[in-house]
Every structure is written in structure tokens, then in C-alpha cells.
Scaffold this motif. Structure first.
Motif, PDB file in Angstrom:
ATOM      1  N   UNK A 310      28.035  32.860  11.346  1.00  0.00           N
ATOM      2  CA  UNK A 310      29.159  33.184  12.206  1.00  0.00           C
ATOM      3  C   UNK A 310      30.260  32.137  12.144  1.00  0.00           C
ATOM      4  N   UNK A 311      29.869  30.868  11.951  1.00  0.00           N
ATOM      5  CA  UNK A 311      30.868  29.797  11.854  1.00  0.00           C
ATOM      6  C   UNK A 311      31.709  29.939  10.593  1.00  0.00           C
ATOM      7  N   UNK A 312      31.164  30.581   9.577  1.00  0.00           N
ATOM      8  CA  UNK A 312      31.885  30.773   8.327  1.00  0.00           C
ATOM      9  C   UNK A 312      32.722  32.040   8.358  1.00  0.00           C
ATOM     10  N   UNK A 313      32.615  32.781   9.471  1.00  0.00           N
ATOM     11  CA  UNK A 313      33.311  34.066   9.582  1.00  0.00           C
ATOM     12  C   UNK A 313      34.050  34.205  10.906  1.00  0.00           C
ATOM     13  N   UNK A 314      34.749  33.148  11.296  1.00  0.00           N
ATOM     14  CA  UNK A 314      35.654  33.244  12.439  1.00  0.00           C
ATOM     15  C   UNK A 314      35.138  32.713  13.756  1.00  0.00           C
ATOM     16  N   UNK A 315      33.819  32.492  13.896  1.00  0.00           N
ATOM     17  CA  UNK A 315      33.284  31.945  15.134  1.00  0.00           C
ATOM     18  C   UNK A 315      33.485  30.433  15.144  1.00  0.00           C
ATOM     19  N   UNK A 316      33.397  29.832  16.346  1.00  0.00           N
ATOM     20  CA  UNK A 316      33.734  28.399  16.446  1.00  0.00           C
ATOM     21  C   UNK A 316      32.680  27.547  17.138  1.00  0.00           C
ATOM     22  N   UNK A 317      31.657  28.157  17.721  1.00  0.00           N
ATOM     23  CA  UNK A 317      30.727  27.372  18.542  1.00  0.00           C
ATOM     24  C   UNK A 317      29.316  27.907  18.382  1.00  0.00           C
ATOM     25  N   UNK A 318      28.384  26.981  18.160  1.00  0.00           N
ATOM     26  CA  UNK A 318      26.971  27.333  18.036  1.00  0.00           C
ATOM     27  C   UNK A 318      26.152  26.294  18.778  1.00  0.00           C
ATOM     28  N   UNK A 319      25.243  26.749  19.624  1.00  0.00           N
ATOM     29  CA  UNK A 319      24.359  25.815  20.327  1.00  0.00           C
ATOM     30  C   UNK A 319      22.912  26.096  19.946  1.00  0.00           C
ATOM     31  N   UNK A 320      22.170  25.013  19.789  1.00  0.00           N
ATOM     32  CA  UNK A 320      20.762  25.088  19.430  1.00  0.00           C
ATOM     33  C   UNK A 320      19.947  24.316  20.451  1.00  0.00           C
ATOM     34  N   UNK A 321      18.736  24.766  20.679  1.00  0.00           N
ATOM     35  CA  UNK A 321      17.789  24.080  21.564  1.00  0.00           C
ATOM     36  C   UNK A 321      16.515  23.847  20.772  1.00  0.00           C
ATOM     37  N   UNK A 322      16.580  22.819  19.908  1.00  0.00           N
ATOM     38  CA  UNK A 322      15.452  22.553  19.027  1.00  0.00           C
ATOM     39  C   UNK A 322      15.354  21.059  18.774  1.00  0.00           C
ATOM     40  N   UNK A 323      14.307  20.641  18.102  1.00  0.00           N
ATOM     41  CA  UNK A 323      14.152  19.220  17.808  1.00  0.00           C
ATOM     42  C   UNK A 323      15.059  18.829  16.649  1.00  0.00           C
ATOM     43  N   UNK A 324      15.619  17.651  16.732  1.00  0.00           N
ATOM     44  CA  UNK A 324      16.518  17.169  15.681  1.00  0.00           C
ATOM     45  C   UNK A 324      15.771  16.919  14.378  1.00  0.00           C
ATOM     46  N   UNK A 325      14.442  16.851  14.454  1.00  0.00           N
ATOM     47  CA  UNK A 325      13.629  16.646  13.259  1.00  0.00           C
ATOM     48  C   UNK A 325      13.558  17.903  12.396  1.00  0.00           C
ATOM     49  N   UNK A 326      14.045  19.039  12.902  1.00  0.00           N
ATOM     50  CA  UNK A 326      14.000  20.288  12.139  1.00  0.00           C
ATOM     51  C   UNK A 326      15.217  21.136  12.477  1.00  0.00           C
ATOM     52  N   UNK A 327      16.300  20.918  11.759  1.00  0.00           N
ATOM     53  CA  UNK A 327      17.537  21.656  11.979  1.00  0.00           C
ATOM     54  C   UNK A 327      17.635  22.815  10.988  1.00  0.00           C
TER      55      UNK A 327
END
Length: 574
Positions: A310-327
Motif C-alpha cells: 500500500x505504501x508503494x501505491x499511494x498510502x502513507x502510513x503503516x503500523x505494526x505490532x510485532x517484535x523488532x527481531x522479525x520485521x
């Protein structure tokens, strides 16, 4: 995009340093510092990542300056705060309408629970308690801080002992049942939560008086009726930011958890729940004012997506709730810039300190195994902290585009924790370019009273090389040349050549920067059986106590204790 040089100066402080701040969270970075770095290292439309997003300053500033933002945090409370902070535009008219509905239904009944027996001596209008000092150290001599319902000047502020009939009225109120659901979660064993258990507080509801639980349950119940999810979440943001203030964690002289700890004082106060909730909705740091700012600054640029495409197609914001060890939701080499504030060892226990909020908001507690921290109760020592931090920075390295920049802000008084960070960054393959001392937005409780705590953060600027780096050791003997005492003394002498005196923390900061610049270039080995793999930084690590010890033994320096600080200056007698 080619950046000739990283930022090499401290960003000047701003008076409006706390804009769009709507909820307490720890280690928030000044927006103007984050903004300066984002503007320097990126262009409009590029993607900015913060894998440890906290309260969401990086996400907000990225959107304000028309960059795309990816924010992530393991702790769902951080994602809740950051997501609501970044959301824009918000229908503030609808938000106000929902608040008025709650106000019309509840304010009178809740305020009646805090009404005092005697009227205002100035005008005869009803008096209500702003707060009651009713900690156990006072026994039956409770003190009330009252306000006139007509809200007139200082003459409407009354402070006196609570009358016997007023105390009896509180007891009557507290004989009632709590009308709706409240959390009764048992606090887990932990470094900070054990303080509560020693004070006899084992469950979340025990942190509140019965009167305040009744009021909170009424407000929470009405918030749950709001049909619009965005408005309901923002009202819950105001509600959750009310909780600490109306708990037994607050005194008249100490803000709750300002020392990054669950500390229940002997003279705790019971605040008026409605006053505090309305304050968190409409105060100048409340949700309404905060969202007015983000509506103005971000406008309709906020456009959320559930996946990276979505960020590559016009969207601007993405939120994740995960460990930084596995993005894994972020593709390889897709991020243009990363600004982040990773955990400072075990100095802030985020899992424990957000347990109260998560319990009220019915959030998960099932992420403790992946928390990057140092905590004996979790069985996590410095080595596991370093291992998890290394995994996180290897992931950050993976998702960054070659040749692009990563800025890390960090603060710790023990270089063993610094060593863990440096080793994590070097193992990942990041190249350090410079280090910039930066004043924080505000000093924490510990920074304010301790003479041996760092007063400034250090911002470390790294770059992902365009070609893979070689990590095999080719000169292990080079490590024998490092003299930590010499580094400390040279740091002190260099500082004192430009200043009349140096605080212990200023010398420590200078020594840390000199030490990093010397040791980060040491080659390392990624082989599992390499005897040098984890030793590059650890064997030279030092703390602020060692700096003090070295300086005390230097005859050319005079040690001075002043208030809570320790200072050094040139000894003229020598």
C-alpha cells in the motif's frame, strides 16, 4: 539519493517542545530534533521507519513533512498511543458531541461523590474536592484540596483537614458496589511490580480507591457505547491517560511513575476522577488540542495501509505490532531512513509499567518473551539483551536501502549496555559515521536528582554500506592498545581546556564518545566459534562510577560536590 554528510550539531531547543503530546510515555524525543533528522536524510514521499516507536513522534513528524511512515512496537500500548497520535484528520465536532453525551449523563453523579459538606466561604456555592491526601501515613487526618464550583480566583481554592462528616460520606460512597466492569488482573512478578506487592497491592483494581473505581467504571462503560471506532479510541486515549493520576501512585509532590517505577507513597492522593478525565479531553495537552494540531499539520496526508504494498501505491502510513527481531512485513531494502530509540538495557521496564493501561484497555500481555530488556525476573541478562538487540538491528539492516542512514538515540550510564548496542550494530554491518550529543525534551526524575545520570542523549548516525563489509578479525592484538584511564583523563582535560569546570556526567559523555570512535572500527567475526565474537566492546566497557574513580586519583584535578552534582576542575595548587 546522495547525502554528503550527517547532522553534526545539536538541534537548538524549542519552547513548543511538547506539541501534540496527548499521553504519557517514556523516553519521548523532542519533535523538532526528529523533524530535523527526517528532513535532512529524506525527501518527500520517501519511507521512514521507527521499529521501536513508543509514543509515535517519528511517525508524526514523517507525516507532517510528507514522508511515508512505518511505525512498529512490540508493546500494544505503544502502538495504540502512536496510532492515535498520528491519525488525521479527526472529526473533532463528532468527538466533542460524544464527550458532551458522557458529560451530560455522568458529570453530576460523579461530582456528587466528591462534594464537601461546607460551601465556599467566599460565595456560598458548593465545594468539591480536587484531591484528598489520604495515604496511610496520615491515619485519620486526611487533607482536602477543594475548589469552588463557580470557579472564581484563588479565593476559591480551599485547603483544610477533611471534616468527620465528610470522611463518613466517603465511607458511605465506598460501601457501594462498582457498577460496571473494572480490571482485576494480578500484577506479574517483576522488578517494578514487586514494589506494589510489598505495599499490599496485588491486582490492578487495588491501585484505586473504591470511590475512584466507581467513577472510572461509569466513564469506561459509556465510552464503550461510542459506535465510531476512531472516536472511541481517542476517548479511550484520554481515559487511559487519566488512570495514573487517579491512582494511588500519585502524591502532591511526585507525578506517577516519574521515576520509571511503580512507587506507592505513604502520602498518596485521591484525585477527582471527573476533573482529571475532562482535563485529559480538553486541557492544552489533552486529546482535543492534540488532534487540532495534527489535523492542521498532517491534514489528509494520513492514509493507512495494512500491508507494505500500500505504501508503494499511494498510502502513507503503516503500523505494526510485532517484535523488532522479525520485521517480515517489510521487504528487503525498502526503507529510505530509520530513526529509532531502542530500549536502554533495563532502565525502563515497558512491559511492567504499561500493565495498568493494558489491563484497562483489555490488551494482550502475551509478548513478554520477546521484550528486549535486562530483567532478572524474566531471566534476561546483558547477554540476552545483546542477542535480541543484534537480531533487531540485523532486521533493520535488511530492510534499509544500501547507502541510506540510520539514527539511533541512546542514553545509559553503563557502557556494558552501550557495548551491547555497539556490538549489535557492528554485527549487523552498519557503519558508524558520527555521534551528536542532544539535550532531551525534559529531564526525568532520575536525571533531575542524580549527579551520576547522563543529562543528554547521544544520537549515533550509521550508514548501511553500498557493498557488503568483511567481518573477519585480522588484527586481534590491536585491542591491547586501549587504555581506558587515558581515554577518561584526556576527555576531562579536553573538556576543561574549554570550560572552567566539568560535571562528572559531561566527562562520562565525552569519554563514551571517544571510546565509541576508537573501538567501533575494530573488525569482528560473525563465525559462531570465533573467540572474539562478542568481546570487542565488552572487555573495555566502563561505567560512570569508574570515571569518577579515575578522576579522583588524578592529582591535577579537584573534585567538588555541589548540591546533587559532582564536578571537576583544574587543581591550581598543583
Amino acid at each position: 539519493m546522495s547525502i554528503k554528510a550527517p547532522i553534526d550539531y545539536a538541534v537548538p531547543p524549542r519552547k513548543d517542545c511538547a506539541r501534540y503530546k496527548m499521553h504519557k510515555y517514556w523516553a519521548a524525543k523532542p519533535w523538532y530534533v526528529v523533524a530535523e533528522y527526517i528532513k535532512h536524510f529524506t525527501r518527500e514521499g520517501e519511507i521512514v521507519l521507527d521499529p521501536f516507536c513508543g509514543s509515535g513522534v517519528v511517525g508524526c513528524e514523517a507525516l507532517i513533512h510528507r514522508r511515508k511512515a512505518v511505525i512498529n512496537d512490540l508493546n500494544p500500548m505503544a502502538v495504540f498511543i502512536a496510532g492515535n497520535t498520528c491519525r488525521s484528520p479527526v472529526d473533532l465536532k463528532k468527538f466533542d458531541e460524544e464527550f458532551i453525551k458522557i458529560k451530560v449523563k455522568l458529570k453530576s453523579d460523579i461530582m456528587d461523590m466528591y462534594r464537601l459538606a461546607e460551601p465556599c466561604p467566599e460565595c456560598g456555592a458548593p465545594l468539591y474536592s480536587k484531591h484528598v491526601v489520604r495515604g496511610p501515613s496520615l491515619k485519620d487526618h486526611w487533607i482536602v484540596e477543594a475548589r469552588c464550583s463557580k470557579g472564581h480566583g484563588r479565593s476559591g481554592h480551599i485547603r483544610r483537614l477533611l471534616l468527620p462528616e465528610e470522611k463518613a460520606f466517603i465511607e458511605t460512597v465506598e460501601s457501594r458496589e462498582v457498577p460496571y466492569w473494572v480490571p482485576q488482573n494480578t500484577f506479574p512478578d517483576g522488578r517494578e511490580t514487586m514494589r506494589l506487592k510489598k505495599a499490599g497491592i496485588n491486582t490492578v483494581d487495588q491501585l484505586f480507591t473504591q470511590r475512584n473505581l466507581i467513577a472510572l467504571s461509569l466513564i469506561y462503560h459509556e465510552i464503550q457505547k461510542i459506535m465510531d471506532e476512531d472516536i472511541r479510541e481517542l476517548m479511550l486515549l484520554a481515559f487511559s491517560n487519566t488512570l495514573l493520576h487517579v491512582s494511588k501512585l500519585k502524591s502532591e509532590t511526585l507525578r506517577p511513575m516519574s521515576a520509571n517505577s511503580y512507587y506507592c507513597m505513604d502520602d498518596w492522593i485521591e484525585e477527582n476522577v471527573w476533573d482529571r478525565f475532562e482535563n485529559r479531553v480538553n486541557w492544552h495537552w489533552g486529546v482535543c488540542q492534540g488532534k487540532k494540531e495534527t489535523n492542521r499539520l498532517i491534514g489528509d496526508y494520513f492514509n493507512q495501509t495494512e500491508n507494505f504494498d500500500g505504501l508503494l501505491n499511494g498510502k502513507t502510513f503503516m503500523k505494526l505490532n510485532t517484535k523488532a527481531q522479525n520485521l517480515s512485513d517489510i521487504p528487503d531494502e525498502s526503507i529510505d531512513y530509520c530513526f529509532t530509540d531502542p530500549p536502554y538495557g533495563g532502565s525502563i521496564q515497558y512491559f511492567e509499567l504499561t500493565y495498568l493501561w493494558r489491563s484497562w484497555l483489555d490488551m494482550s500481555h502475551e509478548f513478554i518473551a520477546d521484550e528486549i530488556t535486562v530483567n532478572d525476573f524474566q531471566g534476561k541478562k546483558e547477554n540476552s539483551f545483546e542477542k535480541m538487540l543484534t537480531e533487531a538491528f540485523c532486521e533493520i539492516y535488511r530492510v534499509m536501502k544500501p547507502g541510506r542512514w540510520l539514527s539511533i538515540t541512546f542514553n545509559n550510564k553503563d557502557t556494558r549496555i552501550w557495548a551491547a548496542l555497539l556490538n549489535a550494530c557492528q554485527v549487523s554491518g552498519l557503519e558508524i559515521v558520527n555521534i551528536v550529543p542532544q539535550d532531551p525534551m525534559g529531564y526525568s526524575f532520575v536525571q533531575s536528582w542524580s549527579g551520576k545520570s547522563l543529562k543528554r542523549d547521544l544520537i549515533l548516525n550509521f550508514r548501511k554500506p553500498k557493498a557488503a563489509s568483511c567481518y573477519m578479525i585480522n588484527d586481534a592484538d590491536s585491542k591491547k592498545c586501549l587504555d581506558m584511564r587515558k581515554i577518561i583523563i584526556e576527555s576531562a582535560e579536553d573538556f576543561l581546556s574549554k570550560n572552567e569546570r566539568a560535571s562528572l556526567t559531561e566527562v562520562y559523555e565525552a569519554a563514551v564518545i571517544r571510546w565509541i570512535n576508537l573501538v567501533y572500527g575494530w573488525p569482528i567475526c560473525k563465525a559462531a566459534d570465533c573467540q572474539y565474537q562478542d568481546e570487542n566492546f565488552k572487555e573495555t566497557a566502563f561505567d560512570i562510577e569508574f570515571v569518577d574513580q579515575v578522576l579522583k586519583q588524578e592529582p591535577n584535578l579537584e573534585r567538588i560536590r555541589e548540591n546533587n552534582g559532582i564536578f571537576y576542575q583544574i587543581n591550581d595548587s598543583t
